[in-house]
Design a protein around this motif. Structure first.
Motif, PDB file in Angstrom:
ATOM      1  N   ILE A 152       0.812  -1.162   0.105  1.00  0.00           N
ATOM      2  CA  ILE A 152      -0.022   0.045   0.017  1.00  0.00           C
ATOM      3  C   ILE A 152       0.998   1.450   0.125  1.00  0.00           C
ATOM      4  O   ILE A 152       0.554   2.253  -0.657  1.00  0.00           O
ATOM      5  N   ALA A 153       2.029   1.245   0.703  1.00  0.00           N
ATOM      6  CA  ALA A 153       2.931   2.565   0.747  1.00  0.00           C
ATOM      7  C   ALA A 153       3.509   2.672  -0.421  1.00  0.00           C
ATOM      8  O   ALA A 153       3.370   3.714  -1.089  1.00  0.00           O
ATOM      9  N   ILE A 154       3.927   1.724  -1.087  1.00  0.00           N
ATOM     10  CA  ILE A 154       4.630   1.710  -2.462  1.00  0.00           C
ATOM     11  C   ILE A 154       3.581   2.269  -3.394  1.00  0.00           C
ATOM     12  O   ILE A 154       3.821   3.146  -4.459  1.00  0.00           O
ATOM     13  N   GLN A 155       2.322   1.596  -3.672  1.00  0.00           N
ATOM     14  CA  GLN A 155       1.469   1.918  -4.534  1.00  0.00           C
ATOM     15  C   GLN A 155       0.987   3.774  -4.141  1.00  0.00           C
ATOM     16  O   GLN A 155       0.747   4.390  -5.187  1.00  0.00           O
ATOM     17  N   ASP A 156       0.615   4.096  -2.918  1.00  0.00           N
ATOM     18  CA  ASP A 156       0.450   5.317  -2.469  1.00  0.00           C
ATOM     19  C   ASP A 156       1.668   6.285  -3.222  1.00  0.00           C
ATOM     20  O   ASP A 156       1.452   7.377  -3.818  1.00  0.00           O
ATOM     21  N   LEU A 157       2.945   5.873  -2.966  1.00  0.00           N
ATOM     22  CA  LEU A 157       4.217   6.582  -3.281  1.00  0.00           C
ATOM     23  C   LEU A 157       4.147   6.813  -4.900  1.00  0.00           C
ATOM     24  O   LEU A 157       4.257   7.767  -5.383  1.00  0.00           O
ATOM     25  N   ILE A 158       3.620   5.903  -5.630  1.00  0.00           N
ATOM     26  CA  ILE A 158       3.720   6.001  -7.211  1.00  0.00           C
ATOM     27  C   ILE A 158       2.420   6.814  -7.378  1.00  0.00           C
ATOM     28  O   ILE A 158       2.850   7.764  -8.469  1.00  0.00           O
ATOM     29  N   ALA A 159       1.660   6.858  -6.860  1.00  0.00           N
ATOM     30  CA  ALA A 159       0.288   7.913  -7.097  1.00  0.00           C
ATOM     31  C   ALA A 159       0.780   9.325  -7.013  1.00  0.00           C
ATOM     32  O   ALA A 159       0.407   9.919  -7.653  1.00  0.00           O
ATOM     33  N   LYS A 160       1.720   9.626  -5.974  1.00  0.00           N
ATOM     34  CA  LYS A 160       2.052  10.698  -5.518  1.00  0.00           C
ATOM     35  C   LYS A 160       2.844  11.600  -6.586  1.00  0.00           C
ATOM     36  O   LYS A 160       3.101  12.648  -6.692  1.00  0.00           O
ATOM     37  N   TYR A 161       3.658  10.600  -7.367  1.00  0.00           N
ATOM     38  CA  TYR A 161       4.386  11.113  -8.647  1.00  0.00           C
ATOM     39  C   TYR A 161       3.475  12.120  -9.510  1.00  0.00           C
ATOM     40  O   TYR A 161       3.493  13.087  -9.930  1.00  0.00           O
ATOM     41  N   GLY A 162       2.269  11.344  -9.967  1.00  0.00           N
ATOM     42  CA  GLY A 162       1.289  12.079 -10.624  1.00  0.00           C
ATOM     43  C   GLY A 162       0.668  13.136 -10.001  1.00  0.00           C
ATOM     44  O   GLY A 162       0.336  14.399 -10.712  1.00  0.00           O
ATOM     45  N   LEU A 163       0.301  13.022  -8.706  1.00  0.00           N
ATOM     46  CA  LEU A 163      -0.377  13.989  -7.890  1.00  0.00           C
ATOM     47  C   LEU A 163       0.699  15.180  -7.946  1.00  0.00           C
ATOM     48  O   LEU A 163       0.369  16.544  -8.118  1.00  0.00           O
ATOM     49  N   GLY A 164       2.003  15.047  -7.622  1.00  0.00           N
ATOM     50  CA  GLY A 164       3.030  16.060  -7.761  1.00  0.00           C
ATOM     51  C   GLY A 164       3.007  16.646  -9.205  1.00  0.00           C
ATOM     52  O   GLY A 164       3.169  17.908  -8.971  1.00  0.00           O
ATOM     53  N   GLN A 165       2.994  15.997 -10.172  1.00  0.00           N
ATOM     54  CA  GLN A 165       2.749  16.674 -11.321  1.00  0.00           C
ATOM     55  C   GLN A 165       1.426  17.597 -11.554  1.00  0.00           C
ATOM     56  O   GLN A 165       1.362  18.863 -11.786  1.00  0.00           O
ATOM     57  N   ASP A 166       0.309  17.228 -11.122  1.00  0.00           N
ATOM     58  CA  ASP A 166      -1.110  17.750 -11.390  1.00  0.00           C
ATOM     59  C   ASP A 166      -1.254  18.877 -10.689  1.00  0.00           C
ATOM     60  O   ASP A 166      -2.051  19.895 -10.740  1.00  0.00           O
ATOM     61  N   LEU A 167      -0.672  19.032  -9.151  1.00  0.00           N
ATOM     62  CA  LEU A 167      -0.748  20.091  -8.193  1.00  0.00           C
ATOM     63  C   LEU A 167       0.022  21.373  -8.820  1.00  0.00           C
ATOM     64  O   LEU A 167      -0.195  22.461  -8.029  1.00  0.00           O
ATOM     65  N   HIS A 168       0.691  21.025  -9.976  1.00  0.00           N
ATOM     66  CA  HIS A 168       1.676  22.236 -10.196  1.00  0.00           C
ATOM     67  C   HIS A 168       1.610  22.459 -11.494  1.00  0.00           C
ATOM     68  O   HIS A 168       2.343  22.172 -12.487  1.00  0.00           O
ATOM     69  N   GLN A 169       0.174  22.919 -12.067  1.00  0.00           N
ATOM     70  CA  GLN A 169      -0.128  23.225 -13.457  1.00  0.00           C
ATOM     71  C   GLN A 169       0.827  24.203 -14.062  1.00  0.00           C
ATOM     72  O   GLN A 169       1.408  25.186 -13.326  1.00  0.00           O
ATOM     73  N   GLY A 170       0.755  24.224 -15.393  1.00  0.00           N
ATOM     74  CA  GLY A 170       1.702  25.244 -16.237  1.00  0.00           C
ATOM     75  C   GLY A 170       1.439  26.633 -15.767  1.00  0.00           C
ATOM     76  O   GLY A 170       2.481  27.390 -15.798  1.00  0.00           O
ATOM     77  N   ASN A 171       0.068  27.066 -15.495  1.00  0.00           N
ATOM     78  CA  ASN A 171      -0.022  28.527 -15.189  1.00  0.00           C
ATOM     79  C   ASN A 171      -0.156  28.948 -13.698  1.00  0.00           C
ATOM     80  O   ASN A 171      -0.127  29.932 -13.381  1.00  0.00           O
TER      81      ASN A 171
END
Length: 170
Positions: free
Chosen positions: A14-33
């Motif tokens: 569960i910890a590893i799957q959450d960690l992998i999901a946080k990669y995408g979340l890190g991208q998406d919380l910081h949009q281009g504008n």
């Protein structure tokens, strides 16, 4: 009845799957504008500081350090208008469920991804698919990716249609 080993295995997965999901979340919380391009706000919980990313399958280096990888994504100025932010203004990242193999304090994981991007001019959408191949270590802070390799699936670009109703038969 589950054993302590079974419980530890489940908690680690569960910890590893959450960690992998946080990669995408890190991208998406910081949009281009968005003026906040601090990917490390989430990625410090994903990657070890000494992590190496192999992006050779998408035309980059096979040995990119974490700071250089963030520069590639957002530019050295972290304003989101350089790096890939120069091309894309909006995006969404979906990291698929990982298959995880645990071996004590090390693990490997393979997970599919589906990433969508709107070009900065708003005229096209890009879809990128592939697989992440991760090596992880349990660190004092928890599980961290120490090596990530991207396996390219495909990139497809589609013209943006402002109103989907325009696609109906005439």
């Amino acid at each position: 009845m589950p054993t302590d080993t079974d419980i530890r295995y489940l908690l680690d997965r569960i910890a590893i799957q959450d960690l992998i999901a946080k990669y995408g979340l890190g991208q998406d919380l910081h949009q281009g504008n968005n003026n906040d391009q601090d990917l490390l706000a989430q990625w410090a919980e994903v990657f070890s500081p000494d992590a190496i990313i192999d992006a050779s399958d998408v035309g980059q280096s096979a040995e990119i350090g974490l700071e250089d990888y963030i520069d590639f994504m957002r530019g050295a100025d972290r304003k989101g208008t350089e790096g890939l932010g120069k091309l894309f203004g909006l995006w969404q990242h979906r990291e698929g469920y990982a298959t995880v193999t645990l071996d004590g304090d090390t693990a490997t994981a393979t997970s599919p991804f589906f990433h969508t991007h709107e070009t900065r001019d708003g005229q096209a959408n890009v879809i990128h698919t592939g697989l992440w191949h991760d090596r992880l270590e349990r660190r004092p802070q928890g599980w961290r990716i120490v090596h990530r390799r991207v396996e390219n699936g495909f990139f497809h670009t589609f013209a943006r249609i402002a109103n989907p109703h325009d696609l109906t038969e005439r």
